[in-house]
Design a protein around this motif. Sequence first.
Motif, short mmCIF file in Angstrom:
data_model
loop_
_atom_site.label_atom_id
_atom_site.label_comp_id
_atom_site.label_asym_id
_atom_site.label_seq_id
_atom_site.Cartn_x
_atom_site.Cartn_y
_atom_site.Cartn_z
N SER A 249 0.81 -1.20 0.00
CA SER A 249 0.00 0.00 0.00
C SER A 249 0.84 1.24 0.00
N ASP B 116 5.46 -1.16 -5.04
CA ASP B 116 4.58 -0.37 -4.18
C ASP B 116 5.29 0.08 -2.91
N ALA C 140 -2.48 -4.37 0.50
CA ALA C 140 -1.53 -4.83 -0.51
C ALA C 140 -1.63 -6.32 -0.77
#
Length: 728
Positions: free
Chosen positions: A36, A92, A432
């Motif tokens: 995330s 990410d 995530a």
Amino acid sequence: MSTALLRRRGAARVSGVLAACALASTGIIVSTTAASAEEESVTETLQTFAAEAFAPQADELPSGLVEAIERDLGISPAEYLANAASAKVTADVVAQLEDAGVSVNATVISGQDVTLYVDAEADVDAALAVGAEVEVGEPDTSGAPDEVVAHEDLKGGYGYMSPESGRCSLGFNGYAADGSPVVTTAGHCNADNADLDWYLFDVDQPWPPDPDDVRPWPQGEQIGSGGEFHFGDNHDSGLFPVTNPAWTPRPVVSSWGGGTGDPRDGEVAVTDQVTPVVGAPICRSGASTGYQCGEITFVEQPVLVDDVPVTGFFTTACSAQGDSGGSFLSGTAAVGTLTGGSAGAPIDCVGWDPEVHSSFAYAMTGSEFSQEEYFGDAWELAVQIATPTVTSPEGESGPSVTFDGTVEGAGADHRVEVSVDGGEPVEGAVAANGSFSVALDGDLEPGEHSYSVRAFYGAHSQSEAAEGSWTVNEAPAVEELAVTSPTDGQTTGNARPEFTGTGQPGATIALTVGDAEYGTAEVGEDGAWALTPSGDLPVGARFDAVVTQTFEDDTQKATVADLGINAPEVTITAPEDGSTVAGDVNFEGTSFGGATIGLLLEQTADAADAQPRLGLRAEGEDDVDEWAGEFEIDDAGNWTFDPAEDLPEGEYTITASATLDGGDPELSDSEAVATFTVENAGGGDDDGDGDLPDTGSSGTTWMIVGGVALLLAGGAAVAVRARRNTTA
């Protein structure tokens, strides 16, 4: 996601000729995990994935795709999926690091081992904290190809074509802002941005480029018309609408039968998009060479393509003229579209050498030079989303409900919506790793309830709804919290008085005063509880203590008001009462933290030659001369006073008082008195008359030596309204 992972600071200049490629449809969803990047803090860390965890998905891959992975990468399909998942998480996590202010110059992956190149030593700790190896500086990019030949044999291609132009391959299906279908491809496939009609290049196997290849090509159904193409200024961006209603665009990429078979045989579902990362495994689909795999070698690399600047990434995956515009995937995430390849590369993949040859692609996301950034709101990737799996509520629950579950293959760019009994949906984020947790506001009525949970990506891609029902039970009765001791207004000299009461067996009891917490306790099976504060409560001032009981979803509070802790009384420890001292006497005593100390010195009233009374900070008193000297008080209230001049011989009375600024006088104010005699004092006036030192003022006044009011260590406290002689 808009964080580039490998910034090539220099500009390698490359020239060449572009080729074309094609996209087909129908695929398999492969579970991946992403980190995330919300907030401006790093909440995720790098992850490694065991290949065996991906064995079920690997077993579902088309046989030709398995062959391509094993042939080109030398790893198993399960390893390929595991490495792709790790690369997606890495992209990410690095995006979060950069959002948090960490300057990451580059990211390099070897298998699942990640090395981050940071700009300065100040960035090292943050990079280490996410689980990466860290280097300060830039990676070596000297091995990047310095020349690219554009795949521009006939300026058009497999997958789609125009009678007035060449043939090129479709990249990824998506949506325009109004939700209508559009497809992305390479901008150089229509470098003049002409208003052309686009048709399917209808073949049943890859069509390798051939210098003697002439039209007519196998033209199929029309796909669309017009569009927007941009080639140059570091972009190779193409987008055109799918206007023929006979076509149903789907979020999949053809795997060409797993290599070089029929484009309709086998597909890979697109579940997300990801920033290219060096070392990430990658596979591409194209009309000339079919489905080929490799690794990313350089990212955000500026090159020249036919003297036109384009910025993109290099891979070892084979490509040829006719593959241009085709799709690159890492796992099931879209990475980019093909632009061109190395000079001197073979027209098919038979003689392809990944140590020598490279393919060059334009990124889908991750930098200002990407399809996402160039087209903005005019483009949104279409993705295939698995139906959510709801793990709770299940069967029965209490009235307060939280929906937990997972969306396979989803990540931080997804979201879910939960609707109960057909009501307004409640939106929640997807983590995530594809998990979600959505708490409903308020309690539900007892009885049976239905739910519908659907996952979304962007404004237009959505999953099938997961539907079910469960039963909400009556909330169990909870014993009421009661505090039996202390009571409102009670006072005590104990700074840690015990609190007692009754409540729900098994519940947790917590004690707070203001913002300070003073410990917890558990209610016993008999319903009784006792809690002794973990620190001293505030001394000398009234306050409220709050007792909180927590049991499952039930919370109760009780306030005990106007409690008070009696401050220790002030004392005089030197000189001792009734003692005889020399004239250079020092004064000492005790009080409490935060106290203000007052001192008054006067000779006995019947002294024939009584001197003026002396004091320090004698606010509100008359006939008191200032008493010069050094006063000190520590955090515990221990005080000392060293007069500036010796006292003359005589009998004296010293009075010490203690007060607390803002305190309750009944709790904090006290006074102590001691008498003493000065003999053999060394001081006095020159005429030896034994007078006290001349202070420059006349008259007798009270003297108060004020100490510095100190803050009580430990913060808030508990007390009870009562007078100082009341006990807890």
